[in-house]
Design an enzyme around this catalytic site. Sequence first.
Site, PDB file in Angstrom:
ATOM      1  N   HIS D 161       0.934  -1.165  -0.050  1.00 51.30           N
ATOM      2  CA  HIS D 161       0.073   0.062   0.005  1.00 51.30           C
ATOM      3  C   HIS D 161       0.979   1.175  -0.109  1.00 51.30           C
ATOM      4  O   HIS D 161       0.365   2.311   0.520  1.00 51.30           O
ATOM      5  CB  HIS D 161      -1.035   0.214   1.233  1.00 51.30           C
ATOM      6  CG  HIS D 161      -1.673  -1.237   1.387  1.00 51.30           C
ATOM      7  ND1 HIS D 161      -3.036  -1.253   1.242  1.00 51.30           N
ATOM      8  CD2 HIS D 161      -1.395  -2.585   1.684  1.00 51.30           C
ATOM      9  CE1 HIS D 161      -3.587  -2.497   1.464  1.00 51.30           C
ATOM     10  NE2 HIS D 161      -2.847  -3.226   1.593  1.00 51.30           N
ATOM     11  N   SER D 282      14.364  21.509 -17.543  1.00 46.14           N
ATOM     12  CA  SER D 282      13.263  22.193 -17.400  1.00 46.14           C
ATOM     13  C   SER D 282      13.376  23.748 -18.314  1.00 46.14           C
ATOM     14  O   SER D 282      14.390  24.225 -18.332  1.00 46.14           O
ATOM     15  CB  SER D 282      12.415  22.787 -16.078  1.00 46.14           C
ATOM     16  OG  SER D 282      11.795  24.009 -16.415  1.00 46.14           O
ATOM     17  N   LYS D 288      15.586  21.887 -12.168  1.00 43.16           N
ATOM     18  CA  LYS D 288      14.973  20.465 -12.384  1.00 43.16           C
ATOM     19  C   LYS D 288      15.793  19.414 -12.902  1.00 43.16           C
ATOM     20  O   LYS D 288      16.927  19.518 -13.730  1.00 43.16           O
ATOM     21  CB  LYS D 288      14.052  20.667 -13.264  1.00 43.16           C
ATOM     22  CG  LYS D 288      12.735  21.372 -12.712  1.00 43.16           C
ATOM     23  CD  LYS D 288      12.234  20.915 -11.233  1.00 43.16           C
ATOM     24  CE  LYS D 288      11.253  19.705 -11.431  1.00 43.16           C
ATOM     25  NZ  LYS D 288      10.219  19.769 -11.957  1.00 43.16           N
ATOM     26  N   GLU D 295       9.315   8.350 -16.941  1.00 41.56           N
ATOM     27  CA  GLU D 295       7.807   9.160 -17.063  1.00 41.56           C
ATOM     28  C   GLU D 295       7.173   8.429 -18.448  1.00 41.56           C
ATOM     29  O   GLU D 295       6.222   7.939 -18.485  1.00 41.56           O
ATOM     30  CB  GLU D 295       8.029  10.369 -17.054  1.00 41.56           C
ATOM     31  CG  GLU D 295       8.175  11.000 -15.502  1.00 41.56           C
ATOM     32  CD  GLU D 295       8.097  12.363 -15.549  1.00 41.56           C
ATOM     33  OE1 GLU D 295       7.070  13.066 -15.094  1.00 41.56           O
ATOM     34  OE2 GLU D 295       9.137  12.853 -16.058  1.00 41.56           O
TER      35      GLU D 295
END
Lengths: 465, 465, 465, 465
Positions: D161, D282, D288, D295
């Site tokens: 979980h 970025s 960043k 992703e």
Amino acid sequence: MAKKKRSKVWAARFGKATDQQAEAFTASIDIDRRLGRYDVAGSIAHARMLAKQGIIPEEDGEAIVRGLEEIGEEIEAGRFELSRELEDIHMNIEASLREKIGPAADRLHTARSRNDQVATDLRLYLKDAIAGVLAVLRRLQGALLDVVEVNRRVIMPGYTHLQRAQPLLFAHHLLAYFEMFDRDVGRFQDCLRRVDVLPLGAGALAGVPYPIDREFVARELGFSRISENSLDAVSDRDCVVEFQAAAALTMMHVSRLAEELVLWSTAEFGFIQIDEAFAGGSSIMPQKRNPDVAELARAKTGRVYGNLMSMLTVLKGLPLAYCLDLQEDKSGLFDSADTLLTALEVMAAMVPGIRVNAERTQAAASESYSLATDVADYLVRQGLPFREAHGVVGQLVRYADERDRGLSELSLEEYRRFSPLFDEDVLKLDVRAAIEARDVPGGTSSRQVAAALKRARKRLEGGKR
Amino acid sequence: MAKKKRSKVWAARFGKATDQQAEAFTASIDIDRRLGRYDVAGSIAHARMLAKQGIIPEEDGEAIVRGLEEIGEEIEAGRFELSRELEDIHMNIEASLREKIGPAADRLHTARSRNDQVATDLRLYLKDAIAGVLAVLRRLQGALLDVVEVNRRVIMPGYTHLQRAQPLLFAHHLLAYFEMFDRDVGRFQDCLRRVDVLPLGAGALAGVPYPIDREFVARELGFSRISENSLDAVSDRDCVVEFQAAAALTMMHVSRLAEELVLWSTAEFGFIQIDEAFAGGSSIMPQKRNPDVAELARAKTGRVYGNLMSMLTVLKGLPLAYCLDLQEDKSGLFDSADTLLTALEVMAAMVPGIRVNAERTQAAASESYSLATDVADYLVRQGLPFREAHGVVGQLVRYADERDRGLSELSLEEYRRFSPLFDEDVLKLDVRAAIEARDVPGGTSSRQVAAALKRARKRLEGGKR
Amino acid sequence: MAKKKRSKVWAARFGKATDQQAEAFTASIDIDRRLGRYDVAGSIAHARMLAKQGIIPEEDGEAIVRGLEEIGEEIEAGRFELSRELEDIHMNIEASLREKIGPAADRLHTARSRNDQVATDLRLYLKDAIAGVLAVLRRLQGALLDVVEVNRRVIMPGYTHLQRAQPLLFAHHLLAYFEMFDRDVGRFQDCLRRVDVLPLGAGALAGVPYPIDREFVARELGFSRISENSLDAVSDRDCVVEFQAAAALTMMHVSRLAEELVLWSTAEFGFIQIDEAFAGGSSIMPQKRNPDVAELARAKTGRVYGNLMSMLTVLKGLPLAYCLDLQEDKSGLFDSADTLLTALEVMAAMVPGIRVNAERTQAAASESYSLATDVADYLVRQGLPFREAHGVVGQLVRYADERDRGLSELSLEEYRRFSPLFDEDVLKLDVRAAIEARDVPGGTSSRQVAAALKRARKRLEGGKR
Amino acid sequence: MAKKKRSKVWAARFGKATDQQAEAFTASIDIDRRLGRYDVAGSIAHARMLAKQGIIPEEDGEAIVRGLEEIGEEIEAGRFELSRELEDIHMNIEASLREKIGPAADRLHTARSRNDQVATDLRLYLKDAIAGVLAVLRRLQGALLDVVEVNRRVIMPGYTHLQRAQPLLFAHHLLAYFEMFDRDVGRFQDCLRRVDVLPLGAGALAGVPYPIDREFVARELGFSRISENSLDAVSDRDCVVEFQAAAALTMMHVSRLAEELVLWSTAEFGFIQIDEAFAGGSSIMPQKRNPDVAELARAKTGRVYGNLMSMLTVLKGLPLAYCLDLQEDKSGLFDSADTLLTALEVMAAMVPGIRVNAERTQAAASESYSLATDVADYLVRQGLPFREAHGVVGQLVRYADERDRGLSELSLEEYRRFSPLFDEDVLKLDVRAAIEARDVPGGTSSRQVAAALKRARKRLEGGKR
């Protein structure tokens, strides 16, 4: 692991160049090149606003706009050259701008981020795509009405379960598709309303620390509203899903129409002939005349369904705000929009050339006990409750069927074996009468169909639903 | 092949009973029993109209209405007994009516068919289901606003790519979900407009040969319009797909919120604590406190996506008019509506109990170079073009990162190594200032967030979007 | 927020009861009750192993086994009562065990977790479900072979693009479905191999700190192997997806067969008659005889596709190990397994009752220039390259088509206008000859079809593919 | 309606050219160009067989083979020019052959059809694609084992979980992915077995009237078997769906791994650092360092799911034999194969560069009551039934949690307040001991993990599963 010189805007932050495989994997230029014109338009509006607000010097603003206009012309003319190393269309345009106007170009990205920039481009694209879909939907609806007009007296069997059910006007059948596409129009219009919101000004995710004028940019770009929340503005792709869902529904309608065209042009039905210009042959069977276009239109439903599922999958469980996953929004969207547009266009081109074999459809409408319901309704008018009448005619049909005879081939005496309520006039029931009897709003009588056609024309002309 | 006595309405036509396996396979009573109340309402309106138009005797009409009202009460009270042999809810109700009022019941099915009847029931159900969804969506939005209110000063890191990006107000983050659910409200309202059309009067597919008054029935049942085309009326399931698509989008939003709740309640983030009443334990690990509700809400997105895909698949390539395939419209629809309602309800119940660990979120917002963009914007205000400023700060961050220091831990002298434009005041940049600087419409400044909250409340109260 | 006394196993850890809505939302008892028999079997094997290994006292082990056997009998007899408060089937069984045998029951959950327990139950269920599917697939294949046998001399038109292409033996057409279902058998067997792995012993996620004997448990439960990695064992649901994918493919085959049955039983084709016991009537049209079972079997493809998509969605991006999302594995799985089983069963029951109208199929095979390819092949045998021959016959067909005549209605002189290579014997080409000429392995000649039928029977009997 | 000269092979049969829109819509050349090399190989084998069997003159056979080999070289060298008017790759190759060798080319299409030809090409492509996928899957598995090896002593928290559950070896966690990809290997191998069947010889649908030698062609092309039924051979696309389903499962695994990499590289987890060469920056935030590759790999799961759904949709309800719908098989297949290959490759390249922050993972493993289960198991060893022990530790955890203390911070006296069975040695429980205690097959003890790694290496080397 092959590496190369880092040409990224963020190069300064990293000690190392991007892996070439990773670069190829994450590059979006092959897909997002289609956003070029929208990116230019968005940047022009942004630059004008920056200058107007005094955020960048006026002369820099003018130089930027001039340079972007040039780039816009190159894009339209197909002369704009793309470099894959520059990763995406936005960086390609910015790099070209710098070549054209020098360091002033470095001020363009003030008070915005690629996140709100790409969201803006996407919505500008969607507005165009929806306008295109609406236009061709209207064209297809018009084509259907033309075929309705030409064949307005043609009778055909109506089907349920693909079994002959009750006689219909062919025109009435086609008008059902008019209604389906009309709902599609409505859904795309609703989608457009939600697309019509400017995200620019959201920055990376939190807004920008400059005195920008978002309403000005919205007006420049033709948006009705500005977005309410900056995080939502950059991570929302609802409008892509909504477009995909509307496209899936429309393609489902296309597939139903296509299926019927395929069926009707079989040797077994023989109801229509598709124009040769829309048929295909075989590499081996010299006699073939295949409904290629209808089949492929039907099949392409699959890719539009799939694209919808792709986008829903991408977005499932994605945390805020922008994640690179969102880059996967475009390829399926472009594919669905292209598929939908070409499928609708080719259907709109094919439909007017359909020739209906009216003798055959009318003959088919007269067979297979299509008037059984009318016989039951006859008994109801004689006073029998419907459920009872239905039972009587069920037995009558079974009697005829076992003898391989039609209802019109039975004698009055035979009718009377099943109910004494039958009279001479039951023998006068025919296909035409059955059609004209269904004279309720939405029904198949020629009066209702003529009125429906008129209303449909009006809706098309008025552009309203 | 086991057979049994045929109790079907069409028994008279066939020589043979239905195979029991086939009967079990095609029976819909386990699913469509939920349509009982709607079927009764539709039949009452239909019977009233038949009597008013003189199609059935007035006293029969009255008996029918009386009998149906009784059945309606039995259904509401859970006392209505269903027989599986009667195949579906419609035949169960008609059979019960006959028991209650005798042969007059046989007149109810005059001038209609199960095809338009079930389409009507479905739309009555959908109107209720949408009303329910809208209400609970509004409740969830309200719950979000309450949490926004309570935590309106809480600072948290904003993320892109799940990497810390820029500081945010927690309230601003939650308001993004308000916007998502607001678009969902809009989509369900649009769907409702297309649901709100009466199909009754379409008969089996062609209209009916009786002088019915469709507008009367529409008014009785609260429909705004009557359907335009009888074939379309009985074979259209667009509204089911549209509902499913809107539900899929809404569940996607739920899954994104759920994902964030799961992440935020990890030990690693530690941003929030979900109320114990919404957490689960483990059968083996005594310490566990799992975000069960959020996880399951996220997972249930899957079934709603799947139901959408099911319905689209069913409809693909289906010829007109009614085919039995359409019977598969209900189970997925009921499942999606139930899933959506319970997921939204449980989220609306859980959200108010979330406790935010404001110290931890604020601390996180201050780490990880979250102010780097603000440093770049600082340089822009000093006159540097943004692209250049971005490069300077990139090097600065790399310098700090390699030394494992934060930007606030660098000296002015170190700053100046990267640009002479840095001045004392750069050291004063902090999280709060960064947030307040983003004071544009849609931005995260406390002024904008307060205004957004106010507008959101108003939208909720006004019920408009 | 309604609360209630906490009856959970983890109650001690929490200060608060679970919210009732949350409890209803997360309860799985309505779904997982079907796992009862497997849960009992798994627990018996586990208890025996615990006792054998001295992890629990022998007498406790015996008491547990005895109690569980009693519960197992109650479950089989439908006498086992479930309490929703106990959340899931596992806790219901454990609670009942405690009632029966007292505190010894508290030792059952030693050295296991619900995570590996439920994974074991699921695999036991899947093994049964696959065995069931394989049996009914074989039955359907057998039914197809019976119809092949009976109709082995029947000639029908073969179709491409639903246009008549070349004549076929009806038996050959049906044997294509035998092949499809045979591949399905293969896929389910492959799936079974991957299902056949025991997860028990993985504990919550990391294995257990007790000297358990996993191989013993595997033997007891009939598993061929034990899982290699404990994290994978509790979070893997591949076999559910694989089952769903195999089911989707099988239903796709069912839908293709169903589509053909629907088409063939239209008035227009008139190739077959479906037994009345598998047909449906209409509530309004007394003559109808609808292919209800075939339509619904076709439609149910949708739900199986949807369930596949649901499960894939649930699993996308889920981190290890167990998350509650995995609880959503069962409802779609049960639905797909049930749907698949009943659809295959009802098809297997319906298929033998199909009556073929051999006169009509043969007549159809002779029309529509079905022999055009054979005429081209004739020219090839006379020495013409195929591509040229194809062109000649294309012109010939166009000539005949414009005159509305069949190829057999042309004179030799007319043939010769298109090529001097035509001779008397071209007039002897007929449907039977065309079929027998295709005497290659896999072809439609009666010799090949007889051999294929023989091989098919053998495969069925041997149980091998 | 723009028309143009008909350049189709079936031109002779039609009086009219194809509509240009229809032609563009149905053309497949942009997609099927990738089949060029397979088409050439298939045609060479076919021509050799035709000559060997005396169906075409030996010298024509030789000319054809020579010409095709030339074309094959042109294709490999990227020099083969395609004409869109020739509709598909097959006609392009045949036309080019005619240019090269003259009329002998017209004999190539003897005894075959585009239907069996394209089915053969597709299977040749699939065999290559599967081989490619298997190779890169093995590479990714190898990369995982290398990371396992390097980090074999690293301790991390195991999660359920996404809450810390029990301590693990990091190596054990990664080995779970080894198992997933191993099952993927198995599924692709099973798929390959069903792909490995030659359809050529099926003709258009019924077989061919020539004495062909199918087994010879199969041997030439490396197929293990020939298809059993000609109708099935040309209309079967099971292997495309099966490939798509296996790809969907594999991408699901990729998405799970990607999700964990994204989580682990957040500031909050801080467990790993992805090599800069695989990270993105970025356009606006200079600090960043985004896990772009992970992703995007996660997101690309969506398109592979979508492609599966597309193909299933296309095939639903399609009658036999070939329909043009089947032309939609390729674009989604190519897209899924490409996506899968590049995603696996980039993961295999990225994984070895992951640096694990072992201090941080070990620290995390020690917090959050991760040893609670071990404390319960301690009590079991002291004689308490597990269920009771679980309750005791639940109270203990609650006691500690309310005081914000860890279990190791409690005194023995405090322990004893909850059970007298606690003794000195309970204070010695630590993370390392907890890991080593799970010394069962599949468990996380270092002995088991070492053995698992060894077995995994062996499986990789042996190439067997």
